[in-house]
Enzyme design. Structure first.
Site, PDB file in Angstrom:
ATOM      1  N   GLU A   1      -6.312  -8.367   0.875  1.00  0.00           N
ATOM      2  CA  GLU A   1      -6.882  -7.687   2.253  1.00  0.00           C
ATOM      3  C   GLU A   1      -8.219  -7.252   2.025  1.00  0.00           C
ATOM      4  O   GLU A   1      -8.537  -6.592   1.037  1.00  0.00           O
ATOM      5  CB  GLU A   1      -6.044  -6.643   2.969  1.00  0.00           C
ATOM      6  CG  GLU A   1      -4.678  -7.024   3.632  1.00  0.00           C
ATOM      7  CD  GLU A   1      -4.130  -5.684   4.216  1.00  0.00           C
ATOM      8  OE1 GLU A   1      -5.018  -4.779   4.840  1.00  0.00           O
ATOM      9  OE2 GLU A   1      -2.892  -5.668   4.440  1.00  0.00           O
TER      10      GLU A   1
ATOM     11  N   GLU B   1       0.980  -1.302   0.089  1.00  0.00           N
ATOM     12  CA  GLU B   1       0.077  -0.189   0.149  1.00  0.00           C
ATOM     13  C   GLU B   1       0.725   1.392  -0.034  1.00  0.00           C
ATOM     14  O   GLU B   1       0.551   2.154   0.872  1.00  0.00           O
ATOM     15  CB  GLU B   1      -0.902   0.149   1.114  1.00  0.00           C
ATOM     16  CG  GLU B   1      -2.096  -1.098   1.288  1.00  0.00           C
ATOM     17  CD  GLU B   1      -2.992  -0.783   2.320  1.00  0.00           C
ATOM     18  OE1 GLU B   1      -2.996   0.059   3.025  1.00  0.00           O
ATOM     19  OE2 GLU B   1      -3.990  -1.585   2.366  1.00  0.00           O
TER      20      GLU B   1
END
Ligand code: BGP
Length: 467
Positions: A374, A160
């Site tokens: 995720e 990320e």
């Protein structure tokens, strides 16, 4: 489509700093979190879920509950306590033990090299903004490939990039806690993408047998109403948080439309972006060789145009309705009354996941495969007589898995799903009361209790059907 393909991975995710604890054990060096969190005095990460000592228990549970994949990350500061220099044998040995245990449980490890945990000395040199940090990261990756490359099939360079730079330079809830500095955030993202690319190229040059990818958080951005201004605002946030990174990842360059919007943001925020032709050569070579993209998806956002100064309030307490997010030159996130939200104001919108998967297929057709690396729901779970009734989480995961099934049916190559998180872990800005795990962790005793969602997830992975 009703059933997930036979080869579909049902896994769960963790990250070293959020799970391991043992922050001063085994010769580990500091990241930028320890001193900062101690000074703040709100959350203590030193034990977290004690995965450093309990990984065998957690992997046994993962196996018992039907999972065949786990995301782990290697804490850079366990291997190189100062970020560079001589490797720490205890740290190196720990990840051998952990990876071996994953393999012996038939829970395939998907290993991330950077999950929000830059070693402190490199952070102090400027983190992703410094050349020294970026070079050291490539060296760390090379070390990990040489050490663990014969055991690890799936590598993830960075987790990320958007969340890192948003946390560090826009929202200001990650050290160095700078707010609203969009130019710094954009520059750091570019540096992360070049570093990622160097590592992909290195992995391929050395002809390791496995696969390498990157994980992006990709949240869809919708105009709150169909006005020209709101559509432009949604496109601007989409470009800043998603397309800039997808362009770099899949094409190795920023499209003219992306650069136009990024330049406008930079202009309005008095900054510039420095790139070199060499950066793009490296990024293009990597884009052509990338094996997969991991998508982390929790929420989408509804955007309206915004003429004000940047103003953000991050809801770290679960006080519903307290979030504010407006960015100068970008737009403002607003509540969509027809979309439910979590206590942390994250809109629950599975359509946003399906739309994002379809968007990648259409606009980045050279992607090879995707994983949802995720997805999950943070909640204030309570343990009652050894049980946790988390039907809200089951509902959340069910609708997101359905979105993935729909995308697969529409021809998107999604190969697996990793629920965040395997067990309850430390949450960066929320501490311990925002729980995501399939297994409840009593942080006093470190005992694990399967939640209702764990039993449900097991039945889904075994039947490959949603129920
Ligand atoms: C992702 C991170 C994870 C995890 C998750 C939940 O962005 O990759 O590390 O923390 O979000 O976020 P939070 O703990 O802030 O609710």
């Amino acid at each position: 489509m009703k059933k997930f393909p036979e080869t579909f991975v049902f896994g769960a995710a963790t990250a070293a700093f959020q799970a391991e604890g043992a922050v001063t054990e085994g010769g580990k060096g500091k990241t930028y979190w320890e001193d900062y969190l101690r000074e703040q005095g709100v959350f203590d990460p030193s034990t977290a879920s004690d995965f450093y000592h309990q990984y065998k228990t957690d992997l046994a549970l993962a196996h018992e509950f039907g999972m065949n994949g786990i995301r782990i990350s290697i804490a850079w500061s366990r291997i190189f306590p100062d970020g560079t220099g001589t490797p720490n044998p205890e740290g190196v040995a720990f990840y051998h033990r952990l990876i071996d245990e994953c393999l012996s449980r038939q829970v395939e490890p998907y290993v991330t090299l950077h999950h929000f945990d830059t070693p402190l000395p490199l952070y102090e040199k400027g983190d992703w903004l410094s050349q020294e940090m970026r070079d050291a990261f490539v060296d760390f990756a090379a070390f990990c490939f040489a050490e663990y490359g014969d055991k690890v099939t799936y590598w993830i360079t960075i987790n990320e990039p958007w969340s890192v730079v948003a946390g560090q330079y826009i929202i200001g809830h990650f050290p160095p806690n700078i707010q609203y500095d969009l130019p710094k955030a954009i520059q750091a993202m570019h540096h992360m993408m070049v570093s990622h690319a160097r590592i992909v190229n290195l992995y391929k040059e050395k002809k390791y047998a496995g696969e390498i990818g990157i994980v992006h958080i990709l949240e869809s951005k919708y105009p709150i109403s169909d006005s020209l201004e709101n559509r432009q605002a949604a496109l601007t946030e989409n470009t800043l948080a998603n397309l800039f990174l997808l362009d770099a990842t899949c094409n190795g360059r920023y499209s003219p439309q992306t650069m136009q919007i990024i330049s406008d943001i930079l202009l309005q925020n008095n900054g510039s972006l420095i790139t070199t032709p060499a950066d793009f050569a490296v990024m293009q070579a990597a884009a052509e060789q990338l094996d997969f993209i991991g998508i982390n998806y929790y929420a989408s956002h509804f955007i309206q145009s915004y003429a004000g100064e940047s103003l953000i309030h991050h809801n770290a307490t679960g006080d519903k309705g307290s979030s504010i997010f407006g960015l100068k030159g970008v737009g403002q996130r607003v509540n969509n009354p027809s979309v439910p939200t979590t206590d942390w104001d994250w809109p629950i919108y599975p359509k946003g996941l399906k739309d994002m998967l379809l968007y990648i297929k259409k606009h980045y057709p050279n992607y090879r495969k995707l994983f949802v690396t995720e997805n999950g729901m943070g909640a204030k779970d309570v343990l009652v007589n050894g049980e946790v009734a988390d039907s809200g989480r089951i509902d959340y995961v069910r609708v997101h898995l359905q979105a993935i099934l729909d995308a697969i049916e529409a021809g998107v190559n999604v190969q697996g799903y990793f629920m965040w998180s395997l067990m309850d872990v430390f949450s960066w800005t929320n501490g311990y009361n925002k729980r995501y795990g399939l297994f409840y962790v009593d942080f006093e005793t470190q005992a694990r209790y399967p939640k209702q969602s764990a039993y449900w997830y097991k039945s889904v992975s075994e039947s490959r059907e949603l129920m």
